[in-house]
Write a protein that holds these residues in place. Structure first.
Motif, mmCIF file in Angstrom:
data_model
loop_
_atom_site.group_PDB
_atom_site.id
_atom_site.type_symbol
_atom_site.label_atom_id
_atom_site.label_comp_id
_atom_site.label_asym_id
_atom_site.label_seq_id
_atom_site.Cartn_x
_atom_site.Cartn_y
_atom_site.Cartn_z
ATOM 1 N N THR A 9 56.653 -20.217 49.569
ATOM 2 C CA THR A 9 58.024 -19.964 50.016
ATOM 3 C C THR A 9 58.207 -18.464 50.239
ATOM 4 O OG1 THR A 9 58.819 -19.851 47.728
ATOM 5 C CG2 THR A 9 58.968 -21.983 48.838
ATOM 6 N N GLU A 15 63.943 -17.028 56.595
ATOM 7 C CA GLU A 15 63.448 -17.662 57.811
ATOM 8 C C GLU A 15 61.924 -17.686 57.875
ATOM 9 O OE1 GLU A 15 65.336 -15.660 61.066
ATOM 10 O OE2 GLU A 15 67.299 -16.488 60.577
ATOM 11 N N ASP A 16 61.261 -17.011 56.938
ATOM 12 C CA ASP A 16 59.797 -16.969 56.921
ATOM 13 C C ASP A 16 59.229 -18.178 56.175
ATOM 14 O OD1 ASP A 16 59.757 -14.629 58.337
ATOM 15 O OD2 ASP A 16 59.586 -13.348 56.571
ATOM 16 N N THR A 18 57.692 -22.369 56.985
ATOM 17 C CA THR A 18 57.278 -23.293 58.037
ATOM 18 C C THR A 18 58.108 -24.576 57.997
ATOM 19 O OG1 THR A 18 55.630 -24.424 56.672
ATOM 20 C CG2 THR A 18 54.902 -22.438 57.861
ATOM 21 N N THR A 19 58.130 -25.255 59.116
ATOM 22 C CA THR A 19 58.844 -26.543 59.168
ATOM 23 C C THR A 19 58.152 -27.565 58.265
ATOM 24 O OG1 THR A 19 57.627 -27.148 61.172
ATOM 25 C CG2 THR A 19 59.816 -26.205 61.469
ATOM 26 N N ARG A 20 56.842 -27.485 58.152
ATOM 27 C CA ARG A 20 56.121 -28.395 57.250
ATOM 28 C C ARG A 20 56.546 -28.162 55.807
ATOM 29 N NH1 ARG A 20 49.608 -28.955 56.238
ATOM 30 N NH2 ARG A 20 49.766 -30.807 54.929
ATOM 31 N N LEU A 22 59.381 -26.987 54.739
ATOM 32 C CA LEU A 22 60.745 -27.510 54.595
ATOM 33 C C LEU A 22 60.742 -29.029 54.475
ATOM 34 C CD1 LEU A 22 62.608 -25.269 57.172
ATOM 35 C CD2 LEU A 22 62.791 -25.164 54.669
ATOM 36 N N ARG A 23 59.899 -29.704 55.263
ATOM 37 C CA ARG A 23 59.809 -31.164 55.197
ATOM 38 C C ARG A 23 59.340 -31.608 53.815
ATOM 39 N NH1 ARG A 23 55.729 -34.307 55.240
ATOM 40 N NH2 ARG A 23 54.319 -32.789 56.150
ATOM 41 N N LYS A 26 61.999 -31.257 51.191
ATOM 42 C CA LYS A 26 63.039 -32.280 51.326
ATOM 43 C C LYS A 26 62.569 -33.637 50.808
ATOM 44 C CE LYS A 26 65.336 -30.310 55.338
ATOM 45 N NZ LYS A 26 65.638 -30.466 56.766
ATOM 46 N N TYR A 46 68.872 -24.308 53.677
ATOM 47 C CA TYR A 46 68.365 -25.380 54.524
ATOM 48 C C TYR A 46 68.938 -26.747 54.145
ATOM 49 C CZ TYR A 46 65.211 -21.975 56.477
ATOM 50 O OH TYR A 46 64.697 -20.872 57.118
#
Length: 72
Positions: A9, A15-16, A18-20, A22-23, A26, A46
């Protein structure tokens, strides 16, 4: 047995990430983090509501056992 993910993290800019990452944050059942205050700031940014728990160098053996039990 459950899966353990290690997710990097951002330290500074939220903003630094990745979308992965974040997924994964979640989708998991719990997030173990060194400092829940910093992590909750990232999660709130997020809209991630995954529960957090602290784990750091001062966490004792009982905490480690609890984590292992959760993974089983």
């Amino acid at each position: 047995m459950s899966t353990l993910y290690v997710v990097a993290t951002p330290i500074g800019n939220l903003e630094d990430i990745t979308t992965r990452a974040l997924r994964v944050l979640k989708e998991v059942d719990m997030i173990l983090c060194e400092d829940t205050r910093h992590t909750k700031r990232l999660l709130a940014n997020y809209s991630i509501t995954t529960p957090t728990s602290s784990y750091h160098q001062h966490s004792g053996c009982a905490k480690v056992k609890k984590i292992i039990d959760l993974l089983h």
